[in-house]
Design a protein around this motif. Sequence first.
Motif, PDB file in Angstrom:
ATOM      1  N   ASP A 262       0.863  -1.175   0.000  1.00 50.74           N
ATOM      2  CA  ASP A 262       0.000   0.000   0.000  1.00 50.74           C
ATOM      3  C   ASP A 262       0.903   1.230   0.000  1.00 50.74           C
ATOM      4  OD1 ASP A 262       1.051  -0.025   2.518  1.00 50.74           O
ATOM      5  OD2 ASP A 262      -0.871   0.080   3.577  1.00 50.74           O
ATOM      6  N   ASP A 263       0.342   2.399   0.116  1.00 46.37           N
ATOM      7  CA  ASP A 263       1.155   3.615   0.012  1.00 46.37           C
ATOM      8  C   ASP A 263       2.174   3.756   1.130  1.00 46.37           C
ATOM      9  OD1 ASP A 263      -0.149   4.331  -2.276  1.00 46.37           O
ATOM     10  OD2 ASP A 263      -1.576   5.689  -1.291  1.00 46.37           O
ATOM     11  N   SER A 264       1.866   3.223   2.304  1.00 47.48           N
ATOM     12  CA  SER A 264       2.715   3.460   3.467  1.00 47.48           C
ATOM     13  C   SER A 264       3.554   2.262   3.891  1.00 47.48           C
ATOM     14  CB  SER A 264       1.853   3.876   4.663  1.00 47.48           C
ATOM     15  OG  SER A 264       1.003   2.801   5.042  1.00 47.48           O
ATOM     16  N   GLY A 265       3.279   1.088   3.343  1.00 52.59           N
ATOM     17  CA  GLY A 265       3.980  -0.113   3.789  1.00 52.59           C
ATOM     18  C   GLY A 265       3.349  -0.771   4.999  1.00 52.59           C
ATOM     19  N   LEU A 266       2.283  -0.176   5.543  1.00 53.70           N
ATOM     20  CA  LEU A 266       1.629  -0.778   6.707  1.00 53.70           C
ATOM     21  C   LEU A 266       1.046  -2.142   6.381  1.00 53.70           C
ATOM     22  CD1 LEU A 266      -0.126   2.402   8.128  1.00 53.70           C
ATOM     23  CD2 LEU A 266       1.578   1.016   9.338  1.00 53.70           C
ATOM     24  N   ALA A 267       0.636  -2.356   5.129  1.00 51.57           N
ATOM     25  CA  ALA A 267       0.057  -3.637   4.724  1.00 51.57           C
ATOM     26  C   ALA A 267       1.121  -4.680   4.411  1.00 51.57           C
ATOM     27  CB  ALA A 267      -0.839  -3.443   3.499  1.00 51.57           C
ATOM     28  N   GLY A 268       2.394  -4.269   4.379  1.00 50.49           N
ATOM     29  CA  GLY A 268       3.458  -5.209   4.081  1.00 50.49           C
ATOM     30  C   GLY A 268       4.203  -4.832   2.812  1.00 50.49           C
ATOM     31  N   TRP A 269       5.116  -5.729   2.402  1.00 50.82           N
ATOM     32  CA  TRP A 269       5.989  -5.468   1.266  1.00 50.82           C
ATOM     33  C   TRP A 269       6.081  -6.680   0.347  1.00 50.82           C
ATOM     34  CZ3 TRP A 269       8.608  -0.826   0.331  1.00 50.82           C
ATOM     35  CH2 TRP A 269       8.419   0.161   1.315  1.00 50.82           C
ATOM     36  N   ARG A 270       6.217  -6.392  -0.933  1.00 47.22           N
ATOM     37  CA  ARG A 270       6.385  -7.441  -1.940  1.00 47.22           C
ATOM     38  C   ARG A 270       7.844  -7.459  -2.378  1.00 47.22           C
ATOM     39  NH1 ARG A 270       2.842  -5.754  -5.033  1.00 47.22           N
ATOM     40  NH2 ARG A 270       1.157  -7.140  -4.356  1.00 47.22           N
ATOM     41  N   VAL A 271       8.473  -8.632  -2.323  1.00 48.14           N
ATOM     42  CA  VAL A 271       9.878  -8.788  -2.685  1.00 48.14           C
ATOM     43  C   VAL A 271       9.995  -9.761  -3.852  1.00 48.14           C
ATOM     44  CG1 VAL A 271      12.147  -9.587  -1.907  1.00 48.14           C
ATOM     45  CG2 VAL A 271      10.675  -8.298  -0.336  1.00 48.14           C
ATOM     46  N   THR A 272      10.686  -9.340  -4.913  1.00 49.85           N
ATOM     47  CA  THR A 272      10.903 -10.187  -6.089  1.00 49.85           C
ATOM     48  C   THR A 272      12.385 -10.521  -6.179  1.00 49.85           C
ATOM     49  OG1 THR A 272       9.121  -9.029  -7.256  1.00 49.85           O
ATOM     50  CG2 THR A 272      10.616 -10.365  -8.585  1.00 49.85           C
ATOM     51  N   VAL A 273      12.693 -11.802  -6.426  1.00 46.97           N
ATOM     52  CA  VAL A 273      14.082 -12.224  -6.571  1.00 46.97           C
ATOM     53  C   VAL A 273      14.379 -12.551  -8.026  1.00 46.97           C
ATOM     54  CG1 VAL A 273      14.240 -13.016  -4.188  1.00 46.97           C
ATOM     55  CG2 VAL A 273      13.503 -14.605  -5.949  1.00 46.97           C
ATOM     56  N   ALA A 274      15.659 -12.804  -8.328  1.00 50.38           N
ATOM     57  CA  ALA A 274      16.115 -12.879  -9.714  1.00 50.38           C
ATOM     58  C   ALA A 274      15.441 -13.968 -10.533  1.00 50.38           C
ATOM     59  CB  ALA A 274      17.631 -13.057  -9.745  1.00 50.38           C
ATOM     60  N   ASP A 275      15.019 -15.052  -9.897  1.00 56.40           N
ATOM     61  CA  ASP A 275      14.375 -16.124 -10.664  1.00 56.40           C
ATOM     62  C   ASP A 275      12.910 -15.843 -10.949  1.00 56.40           C
ATOM     63  OD1 ASP A 275      13.137 -16.550  -8.238  1.00 56.40           O
ATOM     64  OD2 ASP A 275      13.885 -18.595  -7.951  1.00 56.40           O
TER      65      ASP A 275
END
Length: 456
Positions: free
Chosen positions: A108-121
Amino acid sequence: MTRRYCIIGAGYTGLAVAKAYTDLGLDYDHIEATDAIGGNWSHGVYDSTYLISSKDITGYPDYPMPEHYPDFPSAAQMRDYLRGFAAEFGLDRRIEFDTLVTDIAPLDDSGLAGWRVTVADGTVREYAGVVIANGHYWDVNIPSYPGEFTGQQIHSKNYKRPSDFQGSRVLVVGAGNSGCDLAVEAATTFGASEISLRRGYWFIPKYVLGVPSGKFDIGSVPVPKVVQEAVFRSIIAIGMGSFASFGLDKPQHGIFDQDLVVNQQLPYFLKHGRIAVRPEIARFDGHTVHFVDGTSGEYDSIVWATGFRTTFPFLRDGLLEWEQGQPKLVAHTFAPGLANLSFAGLVAPRSGAGMLLMNSARLLAEAALLQQRLHTPVGDLYTRVSKPSARILAGGPELRWEARRGRWLLRAMAELLILRGLVTGSSVAAQANSVEKPGLPVSVLRPILALSRRIA
């Protein structure tokens, strides 16, 4: 969402964060882009590297360096120490090696809902929060000058041993700790070397009266800057005396405005005529380097000891505010306006960082616990007592005080939550308990009480 966090980087800093998260029972994935523990100590230093801070202030407080280590351990000993620390507390079993992060974005705009992380694969994961501990000594900075140099060029990060030099005529550019070491190594190997200095540098001896100089930058409360400067100027006066007697320009900047250089060998080699000082480069012409004073020299190799850029290629544009090449953070840790995104180790202390890293890591872990109960970013609350800054240079006492004050603040916020009946004592305040148990001074309590109305 499952309360699982992502720690990026398994070096000196990342391991401290993993230990702090483990101690507080926070679940996490630990991601490392290379195939080894140790970060820069495993893949970014030359074979002859030794610590510039002594072992007793470099080691983590709950895992001292071995007694048989010398005052200033080698790079190999530092690597062994970090691997031993990870094995002792089971941190190594949780590290995912050869996993490169390519993108981080808030849900979300503030990161309160969490974060999405993508890796190289291409794998995409979602986390409650992310700690960035991938270091800031990896994206090399090489300045540009007119003309073309047709000899070898190598950055200090990519140099490993004298066999990496092509030819015997070596010019080192930059007099940071690496630059001084490599100028000395080239002089030892070939009989002589030269070093190009754009400005004057403050040189600190490793020992003062038999005591490692880093021990003069200790303490747990801030020391007035004028006192700190007086101490270090005295150390320099004892160790160097007159800069001119070494053929060096006296620095024109404040003693704490730039990185200090902890080195005694460069002045020694200057006095013995083994290293010659050159001014800044003006231009190149084949193997010839012309300098701003009108002189020139012929060289086979140039070693760029010109530092690094602070970059986070996996962070999307607009998430951070930048100033003079550095992100503006609260207490070197929190990004204003963003929750659940923390930075670890983005600071350049003047002395050993063992205690500092561990207490800062515990600050991150306690902030993660508290953030679970808040509807506003912890860092935004923190701005009442510490304004965002892009400055990464700081003294040991100043940084240790910053970490202690932050932990006091977090614990007081947790107590306020308990008093308001929003959370039980065992879930936040009782868990925020580790090596230090400092009392809470009134000077810190007043701004905390002023913040209470903003805690949901």
